[in-house]
Each structure stands twice: as structure tokens, then as C-alpha cells.
Design an enzyme around this catalytic site. Structure first.
Site, PDB file in Angstrom:
ATOM      1  N   PRO A  49      19.923 -16.913  27.274  1.00  0.00           N
ATOM      2  CA  PRO A  49      20.749 -18.144  27.151  1.00  0.00           C
ATOM      3  C   PRO A  49      21.127 -17.655  25.893  1.00  0.00           C
ATOM      4  CG  PRO A  49      19.403 -19.175  27.947  1.00  0.00           C
ATOM      5  CD  PRO A  49      18.919 -17.678  27.931  1.00  0.00           C
ATOM      6  N   ALA A  67      20.649 -20.232  21.675  1.00  0.00           N
ATOM      7  CA  ALA A  67      19.781 -21.145  22.507  1.00  0.00           C
ATOM      8  C   ALA A  67      18.324 -21.207  21.469  1.00  0.00           C
ATOM      9  CB  ALA A  67      19.388 -21.052  23.568  1.00  0.00           C
ATOM     10  N   GLY A  68      18.316 -20.157  20.138  1.00  0.00           N
ATOM     11  CA  GLY A  68      17.081 -20.369  19.346  1.00  0.00           C
ATOM     12  C   GLY A  68      16.100 -18.788  20.388  1.00  0.00           C
ATOM     13  N   GLY A 122      16.787 -15.605  20.527  1.00  0.00           N
ATOM     14  CA  GLY A 122      17.110 -14.019  20.063  1.00  0.00           C
ATOM     15  C   GLY A 122      17.772 -13.332  20.424  1.00  0.00           C
ATOM     16  N   SER A 181      21.540 -12.584  19.942  1.00  0.00           N
ATOM     17  CA  SER A 181      22.497 -11.762  20.050  1.00  0.00           C
ATOM     18  C   SER A 181      21.163 -10.409  19.101  1.00  0.00           C
ATOM     19  CB  SER A 181      22.864 -12.605  18.522  1.00  0.00           C
ATOM     20  OG  SER A 181      21.853 -12.964  17.728  1.00  0.00           O
ATOM     21  N   ALA A 207      18.957  -8.828  20.714  1.00  0.00           N
ATOM     22  CA  ALA A 207      19.113  -7.852  21.854  1.00  0.00           C
ATOM     23  C   ALA A 207      19.842  -7.821  22.270  1.00  0.00           C
ATOM     24  CB  ALA A 207      18.441  -8.871  22.996  1.00  0.00           C
ATOM     25  N   ASP A 227      13.828 -11.469  14.863  1.00  0.00           N
ATOM     26  CA  ASP A 227      14.597 -11.426  16.283  1.00  0.00           C
ATOM     27  C   ASP A 227      14.692  -9.916  16.525  1.00  0.00           C
ATOM     28  OD1 ASP A 227      14.784 -13.930  15.929  1.00  0.00           O
ATOM     29  OD2 ASP A 227      16.940 -14.047  16.846  1.00  0.00           O
TER      30      ASP A 227
HETATM   31  O1  PMV Z   1      16.371 -21.437  16.786  1.00  0.00           O
HETATM   32  P1  PMV Z   1      16.360 -20.220  15.462  1.00  0.00           P
HETATM   33  O2  PMV Z   1      15.713 -19.001  16.508  1.00  0.00           O
HETATM   34  O3  PMV Z   1      17.521 -19.485  14.772  1.00  0.00           O
HETATM   35  O4  PMV Z   1      14.436 -20.166  14.842  1.00  0.00           O
HETATM   36  C1  PMV Z   1      15.239 -21.118  13.869  1.00  0.00           C
HETATM   37  C2  PMV Z   1      13.348 -20.687  12.802  1.00  0.00           C
HETATM   38  C3  PMV Z   1      13.244 -21.768  11.632  1.00  0.00           C
HETATM   39  O5  PMV Z   1      12.766 -21.690  11.907  1.00  0.00           O
HETATM   40  C4  PMV Z   1      13.831 -22.901  12.251  1.00  0.00           C
HETATM   41  C5  PMV Z   1      14.790 -20.973  11.038  1.00  0.00           C
HETATM   42  C6  PMV Z   1      14.133 -19.800  10.369  1.00  0.00           C
HETATM   43  O6  PMV Z   1      14.904 -18.978   9.758  1.00  0.00           O
HETATM   44  O7  PMV Z   1      13.031 -19.373  10.694  1.00  0.00           O
END
Ligand code: PMV
Length: 326
Positions: free
Chosen positions: A107, A110-111, A113, A115, A117, A158
Site C-alpha cells: 500500500p 502507509a510507511g 516503503g 515508493s 520499492a 527505504d
Molecule cells: O512512515 P515512514 O516510513 O515515513 O517513517 C517515518 C520514520 C520517522 O522516524 C518518523 C521519520 C524519519 O525520517 O526517520
């Protein structure tokens, strides 16, 4: 028949240490068995045709920057994929017409990774099509450059995970490989609530400024989880890893980045038999991650679904970027 190559690369989750990593504490991230796939065909023209299947969006791009108006929504959406293609063509000093088709199991926003990948799988597919022998280090670097033009300040986690797979320790910009002894059965729960990483990082910053002597120890405490987690990863001790996730969640909650929706999914996962669960990434929405016994993955996924989350059954992937077909 047009020549074609298919490449893939994995998504990621942060297991421990989001937010505290911004203040120099260590973090652990792992690759997921969910991947992005890029199929690239060689075209006799000079255009780059891009089709992002998950978005249902297609467009034609030139081989030079600046020749496209990013005011159009579809061009903006596809720009990261175009940028990945340009990185390879410029690095290898090549001009080539391409048809690029991207399909992802990860997805977006959603954090997880997604983009990076997509960037890594696209770079690997284009490089292989034009028979440029790029090392994984170069693929990762080009993906970082592509991400930089779009996201401005990527941490480098990522693109590293998407290229090399497995698990990494990340601290102050330094990335070290971690050996994993045992599979990690995971269930991700997507709250499907979009959030801005930048805003959440700012939220923690202002809380830290206002309550320095209270918030700074919380950040240090998260950092203290990492050596314990490394030991447990090395020993394959899943119950300890779960407990450490729960502690990490409590501390993230204190930093103000958890929400009611996140908490609901976390409790559903724990009640359904997970060893532990926490938010992953920036919080404020996005995803939770639960570590479960292998036989409990399905029950945990169902419990997440019942609470309105989108479950994804997955595990750690030791496989990074890969040419699937040539
Ligand atoms: O949700 P993501 O994958 O963008 O992770 C953010 C991780 C943080 O520690 C909140 C920010 C960062 O740049 O490390």
C-alpha cells in the site's frame, strides 16, 4: 516481439525506533515479503510510456527533464517512476524508448516503503533491459537520488532495504546489516488513514521542546530497546521481540503519535494472540505491525479486519531486488 524484463523489490517496516531515530537513537527496519513489480519493454520510439496499474493511471513522458508540465495530476503521480527511469538512462548515458508497467503489493503512503520499492524495481528492470551491469550499491544510490527529487529528505532506509532485503540497523545515517536467525511471522494492519511524516516529526519536536525533561528520556528509552531487540533477533526469541514492541508502542504513545484507530488495531492483534504489536513508521494513521506465532497469523488478520483495518499477512524477506524474468 518487444524485448522485456521484469524486476521486483520488497517493501519495508520499521520494527523499532521510529521518531527516536530522528534524535540519533538507533532503529531496526526489515524487508517484507510484499513486493513492487516493474515490467519494462523496449520501444522503437523515444518516449517513456508509464502505466501504474494500482493507480489506474497512464501517461507518456519525454526522455528529458523539464519537458513535461507537472501541473497535471497524472504526471505528478507518475513522476517518481519517470525519475527512476531517467536516473538509469543518465547514469549510463543512454537514450531509449521504454514502456514501463508498475504493479505493487505494497500500500502506498502507509510507511511501508512503497515508493522506494517501485524506484528500485524500476531501476533494476531498466538497467537489465539496456544491459547495463549495475551493482546493488549503484541501484540503491540511484533510487535514493530518485526519491530525493520527489520526497526531498529520504533517510536512506527505504532504498537500502528495497535493494538488499533482510534487516538493517540504522543510526545517524549509518546502515549496518543484521543477521536474522528465524522467520518473523508478521501481520500488518493498515488503518487506511493518510498522514504526513513531516507533520508528525514536527509534532514530536514541539512536544520535546515544551517538555524537554519528560520527553527526552522517552526518546532515550526507545533507543535502549534496540540492543535488547538485536539480542532477541539473534536468538530468534519471538516472545521477547513482541514484548519489546509493546514497550516501544507505549513510548510512542507518550510522544503523541498514536491514535484511537491505531490503538484499536493494536489491541485487536494482541487479543487475537500476537506476541506484541505497535505502530510502524510515522504514526498518526498509517499501519500497525504485529508479531505472531505462525499459526496465529490468520486469526490476528481477522481481528484487525473486524476492527476496520486492512490486514496484510507477511513475513521478513531476505530477498532484495531481483530480476524475475528476462
Ligand atoms: O512512515 P515512514 O516510513 O515515513 O517513517 C517515518 C520514520 C520517522 O522516524 C518518523 C521519520 C524519519 O525520517 O526517520
Amino acid at each position: 516481439m518487444l524485448r522485456k524484463v521484469i524486476a521486483s523489490a520488497p517493501g519495508k517496516v520499521i520494527l523499532y525506533g521510529e521518531h527516536s531515530v530522528v534524535y540519533g537513537e538507533p532503529a531496526i527496519a526489515i524487508a517484507l515479503s510484499k513486493r513492487a513489480y516493474t515490467t519494462v519493454y523496449s520501444l522503437p520510439t523515444s518516449t517513456i510510456e508509464i502505466n501504474a496499474v494500482n493507480y489506474g493511471v497512464k501517461a507518456e513522458f519525454p526522455q528529458k527533464r523539464g519537458e513535461v508540465s507537472l501541473a497535471h495530476e497524472k504526471f505528478r503521480m507518475l513522476q517518481p517512476i519517470w525519475e527512476a527511469c531517467l536516473q538509469v538512462l543518465e547514469y549510463t548515458n543512454t537514450r531509449k524508448g521504454l514502456r514501463v508497467i508498475v504493479e505493487s503489493q505494497i500500500p502506498k503512503e502507509a510507511g511501508l516503503g512503497s515508493s522506494a520499492a517501485v524506484a528500485v524495481s524500476t531501476i533494476a528492470a531498466v538497467a537489465s533491459l539496456i544491459e547495463a551491469n549495475l551493482t546493488p550499491q549503484v541501484i540503491s544510490k540511484l533510487a535514493y537520488e530518485a526519491e530525493k527529487t520527489v520526497h526531498k529528505t529520504p533517510s536512506g532506509i527505504d532504498n537500502t532495504i528495497a535493494t538488499f532485503g533482510g534487516a538493517v540497523l540504522f543510526q545517524k545515517g549509518k546502515i549496518t546489516e543484521i543477521k536474522i536467525r528465524k522467520n518473523l511471522p508478521l501481520v500488518i494492519g493498515d488503518t487506511c488513514i493518510k498522514r504526513s511524516t513531516k507533520q508528525l516529526v514536527l509534532k514530536v519536536k514541539s512536544l520535546k521542546e515544551k517538555y524537554a525533561n519528560i520527553v527526552s528520556p522517552k526518546i532515550k528509552n526507545i533507543g535502549l530497546i534496540i540492543p535488547r531487540a538485536l539480542k532477541a533477533l539473534n536468538e530468534g526469541d519471538l516472545p521477547t521481540l513482541g514484548e519489546l514492541m509493546n514497550i516501544n508502542q507505549g513510548l510512542l504513545d507518550a510522544l503523541g503519535v498514536s491514535t484511537r484507530e491505531i490503538t484499536k488495531l493494536i489491541h485487536a492483534a494482541r487479543n487475537a494472540g500476537a506476541y506484541g504489536a505497535k505502530l510502524t513508521g510515522a504514526g498518526g494513521g498509517g499501519c500497525i505491525i504485529a508479531l505472531t506465532p505462525p499459526e496465529k497469523q490468520k486469526a490476528v488478520a481477522e481481528a484487525i479486519k473486524e476492527e476496520g483495518g486492512e490486514p496484510i499477512i507477511t513475513q521478513i524477506s531476505l530477498e532484495g531486488v531481483k530480476i524475475e524474468k528476462k
